[in-house]
Write an enzyme that holds these catalytic residues in place. Structure first.
Site, PDB file in Angstrom:
ATOM      1  N   GLU A 250       0.845  -1.198   0.000  1.00 41.12           N
ATOM      2  CA  GLU A 250       0.000   0.000   0.000  1.00 41.12           C
ATOM      3  C   GLU A 250       0.877   1.243   0.000  1.00 41.12           C
ATOM      4  O   GLU A 250       1.996   1.228   0.502  1.00 41.12           O
ATOM      5  CB  GLU A 250      -0.873   0.026   1.267  1.00 41.12           C
ATOM      6  CG  GLU A 250      -1.854  -1.115   1.332  1.00 41.12           C
ATOM      7  CD  GLU A 250      -2.818  -0.969   2.503  1.00 41.12           C
ATOM      8  OE1 GLU A 250      -3.042   0.163   2.970  1.00 41.12           O
ATOM      9  OE2 GLU A 250      -3.334  -1.998   2.950  1.00 41.12           O
ATOM     10  N   LYS A 252       2.202   4.617   1.481  1.00 42.97           N
ATOM     11  CA  LYS A 252       2.301   5.112   2.859  1.00 42.97           C
ATOM     12  C   LYS A 252       2.015   6.607   2.839  1.00 42.97           C
ATOM     13  O   LYS A 252       2.813   7.402   2.351  1.00 42.97           O
ATOM     14  CB  LYS A 252       3.680   4.827   3.453  1.00 42.97           C
ATOM     15  CG  LYS A 252       3.775   5.184   4.924  1.00 42.97           C
ATOM     16  CD  LYS A 252       5.090   4.703   5.528  1.00 42.97           C
ATOM     17  CE  LYS A 252       5.112   4.767   7.038  1.00 42.97           C
ATOM     18  NZ  LYS A 252       4.823   6.049   7.616  1.00 42.97           N
ATOM     19  N   ARG A 257      -2.946   9.136  11.611  1.00 40.76           N
ATOM     20  CA  ARG A 257      -3.661   7.874  11.679  1.00 40.76           C
ATOM     21  C   ARG A 257      -4.984   8.084  12.409  1.00 40.76           C
ATOM     22  O   ARG A 257      -5.020   8.739  13.445  1.00 40.76           O
ATOM     23  CB  ARG A 257      -2.827   6.858  12.429  1.00 40.76           C
ATOM     24  CG  ARG A 257      -3.482   5.485  12.452  1.00 40.76           C
ATOM     25  CD  ARG A 257      -2.486   4.492  12.936  1.00 40.76           C
ATOM     26  NE  ARG A 257      -2.986   3.155  12.864  1.00 40.76           N
ATOM     27  CZ  ARG A 257      -2.192   2.097  12.919  1.00 40.76           C
ATOM     28  NH1 ARG A 257      -0.894   2.254  13.022  1.00 40.76           N
ATOM     29  NH2 ARG A 257      -2.691   0.881  12.874  1.00 40.76           N
ATOM     30  N   ARG A 274      -3.603   8.027  16.763  1.00 42.30           N
ATOM     31  CA  ARG A 274      -2.713   6.884  16.999  1.00 42.30           C
ATOM     32  C   ARG A 274      -2.478   6.690  18.499  1.00 42.30           C
ATOM     33  O   ARG A 274      -2.299   5.602  18.991  1.00 42.30           O
ATOM     34  CB  ARG A 274      -1.391   7.179  16.289  1.00 42.30           C
ATOM     35  CG  ARG A 274      -0.337   6.141  16.421  1.00 42.30           C
ATOM     36  CD  ARG A 274       0.909   6.705  15.766  1.00 42.30           C
ATOM     37  NE  ARG A 274       1.929   5.693  15.623  1.00 42.30           N
ATOM     38  CZ  ARG A 274       2.709   5.275  16.608  1.00 42.30           C
ATOM     39  NH1 ARG A 274       2.565   5.757  17.812  1.00 42.30           N
ATOM     40  NH2 ARG A 274       3.638   4.365  16.387  1.00 42.30           N
ATOM     41  N   GLU A 304      -5.575   6.720   7.090  1.00 46.97           N
ATOM     42  CA  GLU A 304      -4.718   7.884   7.290  1.00 46.97           C
ATOM     43  C   GLU A 304      -5.466   9.097   6.750  1.00 46.97           C
ATOM     44  O   GLU A 304      -5.917   9.073   5.595  1.00 46.97           O
ATOM     45  CB  GLU A 304      -3.400   7.655   6.539  1.00 46.97           C
ATOM     46  CG  GLU A 304      -2.307   8.621   6.864  1.00 46.97           C
ATOM     47  CD  GLU A 304      -1.486   8.244   8.114  1.00 46.97           C
ATOM     48  OE1 GLU A 304      -1.838   7.283   8.830  1.00 46.97           O
ATOM     49  OE2 GLU A 304      -0.494   8.938   8.366  1.00 46.97           O
ATOM     50  N   PHE A 344      -7.340   1.896   5.320  1.00 45.00           N
ATOM     51  CA  PHE A 344      -6.446   0.771   5.019  1.00 45.00           C
ATOM     52  C   PHE A 344      -6.733  -0.494   5.820  1.00 45.00           C
ATOM     53  O   PHE A 344      -6.109  -1.516   5.602  1.00 45.00           O
ATOM     54  CB  PHE A 344      -4.970   1.167   5.114  1.00 45.00           C
ATOM     55  CG  PHE A 344      -4.534   1.801   6.427  1.00 45.00           C
ATOM     56  CD1 PHE A 344      -4.475   1.061   7.588  1.00 45.00           C
ATOM     57  CD2 PHE A 344      -4.142   3.136   6.448  1.00 45.00           C
ATOM     58  CE1 PHE A 344      -4.039   1.634   8.774  1.00 45.00           C
ATOM     59  CE2 PHE A 344      -3.705   3.725   7.629  1.00 45.00           C
ATOM     60  CZ  PHE A 344      -3.663   2.972   8.813  1.00 45.00           C
ATOM     61  N   ARG A 419       4.270  -4.333  17.219  1.00 44.87           N
ATOM     62  CA  ARG A 419       5.033  -4.102  16.003  1.00 44.87           C
ATOM     63  C   ARG A 419       5.500  -5.470  15.528  1.00 44.87           C
ATOM     64  O   ARG A 419       6.355  -6.088  16.141  1.00 44.87           O
ATOM     65  CB  ARG A 419       6.233  -3.216  16.341  1.00 44.87           C
ATOM     66  CG  ARG A 419       6.893  -2.558  15.172  1.00 44.87           C
ATOM     67  CD  ARG A 419       8.026  -1.667  15.634  1.00 44.87           C
ATOM     68  NE  ARG A 419       7.570  -0.483  16.334  1.00 44.87           N
ATOM     69  CZ  ARG A 419       7.069   0.602  15.743  1.00 44.87           C
ATOM     70  NH1 ARG A 419       6.948   0.646  14.437  1.00 44.87           N
ATOM     71  NH2 ARG A 419       6.691   1.637  16.465  1.00 44.87           N
ATOM     72  N   LYS A 425       7.242  -1.375   6.808  1.00 46.01           N
ATOM     73  CA  LYS A 425       7.318  -0.111   6.065  1.00 46.01           C
ATOM     74  C   LYS A 425       8.680   0.019   5.387  1.00 46.01           C
ATOM     75  O   LYS A 425       9.683  -0.496   5.880  1.00 46.01           O
ATOM     76  CB  LYS A 425       7.057   1.069   6.996  1.00 46.01           C
ATOM     77  CG  LYS A 425       8.044   1.211   8.109  1.00 46.01           C
ATOM     78  CD  LYS A 425       7.644   2.334   9.066  1.00 46.01           C
ATOM     79  CE  LYS A 425       8.522   2.316  10.287  1.00 46.01           C
ATOM     80  NZ  LYS A 425       8.219   3.299  11.284  1.00 46.01           N
TER      81      LYS A 425
END
Ligand code: AMP
Length: 588
Positions: A250, A252, A257, A274, A304, A344, A419, A425
């Site tokens: 996707e 970025k 967020r 976020r 986003e 997303f 994470r 990313k």
């Protein structure tokens, strides 16, 4: 349970310098609370009056706190100001003057935890004309009718400055220890916490429904889910290797967020940042579009938000989007620069949780939910098994003014609050410098020398968060590159949170002139990561290899403090180690 007893535990927690001891004391405290009290006690221990996303504030500023102490103890304004300037802590001021009150001693009432909580909520709910006076009276009553130690913690709670140094992970381990005698339940409690972001609720469910209740805790509409985070990798080959040979890629987007919750029946929308703050007011156009342009009734989706010009296809810089933080001008800004939510992910829809569904399944549902409107759009995405195609997509994203790409493992569930390599990313790299900025938490600061002595500020000691140890580990000192304005700003902010000794969850071999509560986040760029015996980041604590990691030539890139992140959301020690090994690969 009496609040005085809680105050004794809080005093003990303040004096402790080991994290494990902290967990024992907290577990003992939680063990004393009834099922009805545990939720409130957990919020209070976090220094809050409810889950963080409800942002319940008493609305009492320092000045009104001083007036309450005056009213409660008969001491005059200048006595109070003098002591406050000496100690920097209104809690200690309230305690001291409560001890030596000049008024006829009021009967010391044995307030329960419930009493205190209810009164604090009453203070927060008092509004309208004359409300400041009413708030001062309520607080003054609480101070004069509590024990001196109780007054210390009531005052700190009211001002949102409890400062026990207890983090979310510490509370989870203490809840586990209290329930089972050891810390092994923590992963399960953490999963539940990641789903509802409400530690009080986790404690309450554990106390009332036991472990099965925790295991079955489902998504709660309008309680934010802790966001999934992305790992980083430098090459297309490595990304594909991690995602089993095929991945979805996707664009970025560099905006804000947003986790959007909505229910069409009640016409309710809540948008979370976020950092799980409620930001619905910033984006009225997105809130409206969620209710009007989507194909479902109740939903949680993520995307986003950023200012975007549909006609020219221009993405505007992050700064333009965040300008909406100012309440005024939101309407004006929506006309001038419309904001688009590039959706997303989808986490919940019409009664069904999608957290354990694969990315492919979630994306399919998301594409059904997102309608044809101009405010909510699907993020751009391709699916590929070819490193070349991935690289091409990355280059075209950069050329169009985007930050890079986020690759997603099509087989992976949504991993709340962590994470993991299910999202990876890849950003622009800056050749000789580190390819990504680093978020650090300030844990101490130094006096200035020479010209800076006048300002009383010479630099910062900063740390990253080690998730496994639930500790803050030092990684760098920052002594250059500040503007005079920044130095003044840091000095005045940090003076308010300075501590007499190193906080229990800070691991440091260096001793700054002042320790501060780990609270404020800064973003820095650095030339590289090096090994260093001076810093504790990534030190091997069990063996003899005593070298940590440090930043070379760090420089602050944010204007000041980052408000969208908390101390546990800095770059982690694990990420630093990973970045160090990537840096080595790039150099070879
Ligand atoms: P970073 O903040 O650099 O760790 O990158 C992760 C952030 O990228 C997320 O928290 C999102 O705010 C943002 N982002 C932008 N576009 C996407 C996307 N298509 N998928 C996931 N995250 C995205």
């Amino acid at each position: 349970m009496l609040f005085d007893e809680v105050a004794l535990y809080y005093e003990k927690l303040e004096s402790i310098s080991s994290r494990l001891e902290m967990i024992d004391v907290l577990a003992e405290l939680f063990g004393k609370a009834s099922k009805e009290e545990i939720k409130l006690l957990v919020y209070m221990t976090q220094g809050l009056l409810g889950p963080p996303f409800d942002s319940i504030e008493t609305g009492i500023a320092e000045k009104y706190a001083q007036l309450s102490v005056e009213m409660a103890t008969g001491h005059n304004h200048s006595e109070i100001i003098n002591l406050y300037h000496k100690s920097g802590d209104m809690g200690l001021v309230a305690e001291e003057f409560r001890k030596n009150t000049k008024l006829k001693r009021m009967e010391h009432t044995s307030h329960t935890v419930n009493d205190i909580y209810e009164k604090l909520i009453k203070i927060s709910e008092t509004s309208g004309p004359g409300s400041q006076d009413a708030k001062i009276k309520l607080l003054s009553f609480l101070i004069s009718s509590s024990s001196p130690l109780g007054a210390r913690y009531i005052m700190r709670l009211v001002l949102g400055e409890l400062r026990l140094g207890v983090g979310d992970a510490t509370i989870l381990e203490a809840l586990s220890k209290n329930a089972t005698g050891d810390r092994k339940l923590k992963p399960k409690l953490e999963d539940a916490y990641n789903i509802c972001s409400d530690l009080g609720n986790v404690a309450y469910v554990l106390a009332t429904k036991g472990i099965p209740g925790i295991e079955h805790l489902g998504v709660i509409l309008f309680s934010p889910i802790r966001p999934a985070l992305a790992e980083r990798l430098p090459t297309a080959e490595e990304i594909l290797e991690r995602t089993g040979g095929t991945c979805s890629v996707e664009s970025k987007y560099d905006g804000m967020r947003v986790q959007a919750h909505f229910n069409k029946e009640s016409k309710k929308v809540r948008l979370f940042s976020r950092n799980l703050e409620v930001i619905t007011e910033m984006f009225p156009d997105i809130a409206k579009a969620l209710l009007e342009d989507t194909n479902c009734d109740k939903c949680i989706l993520e995307g986003e938000a950023l200012a975007y010009d549909d006609i020219s296809g221009t993405f505007y810089p992050f700064q333009e989007t965040v300008q909406r933080k100012r309440k005024y001008g939101v309407e004006e800004a929506s006309k001038r620069l419309p904001v688009v939510l590039f959706a997303f992910d989808l986490l919940y829809c019409d009664g069904e949780s999608y957290l354990s569904h694969t990315y492919s399944e979630r994306r399919k549902k998301l594409s059904e939910v997102v309608g044809k409107g101009s405010v909510i759009k699907l993020s751009e995405m391709i699916t590929t098994s070819s490193p070349k195609e991935l690289e091409r997509y990355f280059t075209s994203a950069i050329e169009r003014g985007l930050e890079g790409i986020v690759a997603k493992d099509p087989r992976a569930p949504y991993i709340a609050g962590a994470r993991k390599f299910s999202w990876i990313k890849m950003k622009r790299s800056y050749k000789s410098e580190l390819s990504d900025s680093i978020d650090l938490v300030i844990i101490g600061y130094y006096f200035g020398k020479g010209q800076r002595a006048e300002l009383g500020f010479g630099g910062l000691l900063a740390a990253v968060y080690n998730q496994k140890r639930d500790m803050f580990e030092t990684i760098t000192k920052i002594g250059t590159g500040f503007t005079e304005e920044q130095m003044k700003m840091f000095k005045s902010l940090l003076d308010k949170i300075h501590l007499k000794k190193k906080p229990a969850r800070v691991d440091s071999l260096l001793e700054p002139d002042f320790w501060v509560e780990p609270k404020y986040i800064i973003t820095v760029n650095a030339d590289e990561i090096t090994r260093s015996p001076m810093h504790t980041c990534g030190m091997n604590h069990s063996g003899k290899e005593e070298s940590g990691y440090a930043l070379r030539f760090p420089r602050i890139i944010s204007d000041g403090i980052r408000k969208d992140k908390g101390p546990e959301e800095t770059t982690t020690t694990e990420e630093i180690i990973e970045m160090f090994s990537q840096q080595k690969k790039t150099k070879i």
